[in-house]
Motif scaffolding. Structure first.
Motif, PDB file in Angstrom:
ATOM      1  N   LEU A   1      15.755  17.992 -25.809  1.00  0.00           N
ATOM      2  CA  LEU A   1      16.841  17.259 -26.874  1.00  0.00           C
ATOM      3  C   LEU A   1      17.516  15.496 -26.553  1.00  0.00           C
ATOM      4  CD1 LEU A   1      19.250  19.997 -27.289  1.00  0.00           C
ATOM      5  CD2 LEU A   1      17.717  19.929 -28.923  1.00  0.00           C
ATOM      6  N   ALA A   2      16.480  15.132 -24.865  1.00  0.00           N
ATOM      7  CA  ALA A   2      16.896  13.653 -24.812  1.00  0.00           C
ATOM      8  C   ALA A   2      15.554  13.519 -25.075  1.00  0.00           C
ATOM      9  CB  ALA A   2      17.689  14.154 -23.386  1.00  0.00           C
ATOM     10  N   PRO A   3      15.124  11.576 -24.528  1.00  0.00           N
ATOM     11  CA  PRO A   3      14.046  11.014 -23.707  1.00  0.00           C
ATOM     12  C   PRO A   3      13.453  10.993 -22.395  1.00  0.00           C
ATOM     13  CG  PRO A   3      15.784  10.145 -24.168  1.00  0.00           C
ATOM     14  CD  PRO A   3      16.657  11.307 -24.712  1.00  0.00           C
ATOM     15  N   THR A   4      12.567  12.536 -22.185  1.00  0.00           N
ATOM     16  CA  THR A   4      12.841  12.908 -21.177  1.00  0.00           C
ATOM     17  C   THR A   4      10.799  13.040 -21.080  1.00  0.00           C
ATOM     18  OG1 THR A   4      12.469  15.276 -21.932  1.00  0.00           O
ATOM     19  CG2 THR A   4      14.775  14.121 -20.068  1.00  0.00           C
ATOM     20  N   ALA A   5      10.047  12.505 -21.949  1.00  0.00           N
ATOM     21  CA  ALA A   5       8.636  12.955 -22.105  1.00  0.00           C
ATOM     22  C   ALA A   5       7.995  11.918 -22.898  1.00  0.00           C
ATOM     23  CB  ALA A   5       8.114  14.205 -22.293  1.00  0.00           C
TER      24      ALA A   5
END
Length: 633
Positions: A517-521
């Motif tokens: 749900l967050a910018p992680t990849a």
């Protein structure tokens, strides 16, 4: 503090009666190789305490060895499916998504900070070399901390608030990872479909490492493989998730025996696999899988004409009627499983796109909400999915304890009037003679939506959305692209919007990482540059400058530093609320159905299940090593 999950892990390994093991040895599928002296007997191939899978307790029938399964893949890269289907992990999920020790004999954790792992005595890699703490040490010291082999540094899952773990070898079969703060994500990442790798077959890989190999021999190996740098050689030979190197030892139930290039890959049973059934018979039951490369567009037709014994990849719900009809002509069955993705299809506006006009517009929540409100999901459900899906935002499914109706209903009502008002407010009030809105730089408001074009489903849905958006003054143009180019084009800012799946894991528990749900990849197509920044620890990409995205990352950090179940659940709820209210992904429908075709000879295959990459690893948690073939069925 020993948690309930750890208690389950300790129960997963039990001593096995030697008498039953001896009896099972008589039924060894590899008995002929034992007689020829090419393999040791079963008792010497298994760990002292193999993992016992009680097949009957799972509501299934203990099977027997034998048989070959044929399956179709769209490209050679799809041999990674065998790593996912086989699902041998240090720790892994069961069908109820509880964690158990698997490759590990047991483990303990203290407050999610200190993790102590115990290996099975006598456990061996597929080439017969021992699995020991040295394989973990080699991975940690010589690979993950080597700048040539790991230029991005230690994996994000192993860095907590800037701190890498303290790694200790306590003895040959015991090792420990510890942090000063909780790392609730560690075990989950080890159980993932694409798992965090912390152990490698060191006895094999050291020949490709400059620290252990003589310079002259290393140069000869580089020349043989036509490579310039030793790190390239090591990375190629060590790739386990996509097992292209047949010589690389594995712990999976089946091992690849076919080198590249090839149009057909044969995976044969791992003679040292660590699981047995309750009768002492070594798993897997099935001898081999044969994967044949085919054009993605032809997989449904080939599967429906008897060329596959087991097929889910490459087929979709639009193929169901045709495949079901094949039951009349071929010895196959077709069933439907529920997909776990948060949305069967989702529109992903690229907030990092390079277009200087579209980028600020897509970062305006009013534009994203308007595009969502303009879509008639009810019509899509009825026209494309025969009313069998659920209209929803891109969020978790009712099967998840984190589900809330307000998340599913966020900005999905078909409301063109509201959509028009929001677009006017966002500065797009001016239109041309065709009713298409005019961008600030004078261009027509045309959004190019890229799709991999692997299924007619994508284009069927986009054709409907084209009409919906036309009515609110937005022109949609469909461009098909290759899946493999998506990531590079998105990171480069070339994609304005794409159509892909929604969030992978639609059935999470609070213990699972909410990073989706967050910018992680960098493969998250709505914010790939921000995701690249996250996985590179700030070395590449750009840090997000949009307040809701920044807040999602802050909440994720709070989850990762928490050891309290209630707090983790609260973080999940806050992140789901932000993600759906901000419409970072424009979900359409979920709870969709995945057709699965399998031979009528296949036994122990569940009639119903949850189908998805994460967390079920497609069929992995249902233990494909316990599926078996009944001849003459």
């Amino acid at each position: 503090m020993i948690t309930r999950r750890i208690a389950l892990a300790m129960l997963a390994s039990t001593a096995f009666p030697k008498a039953m093991l001896a009896a099972a040895g008589e039924l060894d599928a590899l008995a002929s190789l034992v007689q020829e002296g090419k393999l040791p007997p079963l008792g010497e191939r298994l760990p002292k305490t193999p993992r016992v899978i009680n097949v009957a307790a799972m509501g299934r029938k203990p099977g027997r060895h034998g048989g070959t399964i044929r399956s179709l893949i769209g490209s050679a890269k799809d041999i990674r499916l065998m790593t996912i289907y086989g699902y041998a992990r240090l720790v892994g999920y069961d069908e109820d998504l509880n964690l158990h020790a698997d490759v590990l004999e047991s483990y303990e954790t203290e407050e999610d900070r200190v993790f102590t792992f115990h290996l099975r005595e006598g456990h061996k890699w597929s080439d017969g070399t021992p699995l020991t703490a040295e394989d973990f040490r080699y991975c940690w010291e010589d690979v993950l901390q080597n700048e040539d082999l790991s230029p991005a540094g230690v994996p994000t899952a192993m860095v907590i608030d800037g701190e890498a773990p303290k790694f200790e070898v306590l003895d040959e079969r015991t090792l420990r990872y510890s942090w000063s703060k909780p790392n609730p994500d560690f075990l989950q990442k080890l159980a993932a479909p694409q798992p965090l790798v912390i152990a490698m077959p060191s006895a094999y890989l050291k020949q490709f490492h400059e620290k252990y190999q003589e310079e002259g021999k290393l140069k000869a190996l580089l020349k043989e493989e036509r490579l310039k740098r030793w790190a390239q050689l090591h990375m190629r030979m060590a790739r386990s998730y996509r097992p292209e190197n047949p010589d690389l030892p594995t712990l999976d139930p089946w091992r690849n025996t076919t080198p590249l290039p090839a149009e057909q890959f044969v995976f044969e049973r791992n003679p040292y696999f660590h699981r047995v059934d309750e009768n002492g018979l070594q798993l897997p039951y099935i001898d081999r899988f044969v994967l044949s490369v085919s054009s993605s567009a032809l997989i449904p037709a080939k599967a429906g004409t008897g060329e596959s014994d087991f097929q889910a990849n490459g087929i979709d719900f639009v193929d169901y009627t045709f495949l079901k009809d094949a039951e009349k002509r071929y010895p196959v069955k077709v069933t439907l499983w529920k997909k776990t993705s948060g949305s069967r299809l989702a529109l992903l506006p690229n907030l990092n796109c390079a277009d200087p006009v579209w980028r600020p517009l897509l970062r305006d929540v009013r534009v994203r909400r308007a595009l969502s409100l303009a879509i008639d999901r009810r019509e899509i459900n009825m026209a494309v999915f025969y009313g069998l899906t659920k209209e929803s935002a891109d969020t978790v499914l009712p099967e998840s304890p984190l589900f809330r109706p307000e998340f599913a209903n966020a900005w999905i009502a078909h409301d063109p009037d509201k959509a028009n008002a929001l677009l006017d407010e966002a500065g797009l009030a001016r239109r041309d003679s065709d009713g298409i809105r005019i961008l600030p730089d004078g261009r027509r408001a045309q959004i190019v939506v890229e799709t991999p074009g692997e299924s007619n489903l994508d284009t069927d849905v986009l054709q409907l959305i084209t009409d919906y958006w036309q009515k609110v003054g937005i022109s949609l143009f469909i461009r098909t692209s290759q899946r493999d180019t998506f990531r590079s084009r998105a990171v480069g800012g070339e994609i304005i919007m794409s159509m892909w799946f929604g969030i992978d894991n639609g059935v999470p528990t609070p213990d699972m990482n909410p990073g989706q749900l967050a910018p992680t990849a960098d493969d998250q197509l709505q914010w790939p540059v921000w995701g690249l920044n996250y996985i590179s620890h700030g070395e590449m990409g750009e840090a997000p400058d949009l307040p809701p995205a920044i807040e999602l990352l802050a909440l994720l950090k709070r989850w990762r530093l928490s050891s309290d179940d209630a707090e983790r659940a609260d973080v999940w709820r806050q992140m789901l609320s932000i993600y759906t209210d901000q419409v970072f992904s424009i979900g359409l429908v979920n709870s969709s159905l995945q057709p699965i075709l399998y031979t009528t000879k296949l036994r122990n295959f569940p009639e119903k299940g949850l189908y998805g990459f994460d967390p079920t690893s497609y069929f992995g948690v249902y233990k494909t090593d316990t599926f078996w073939l009944e001849e003459g069925a």
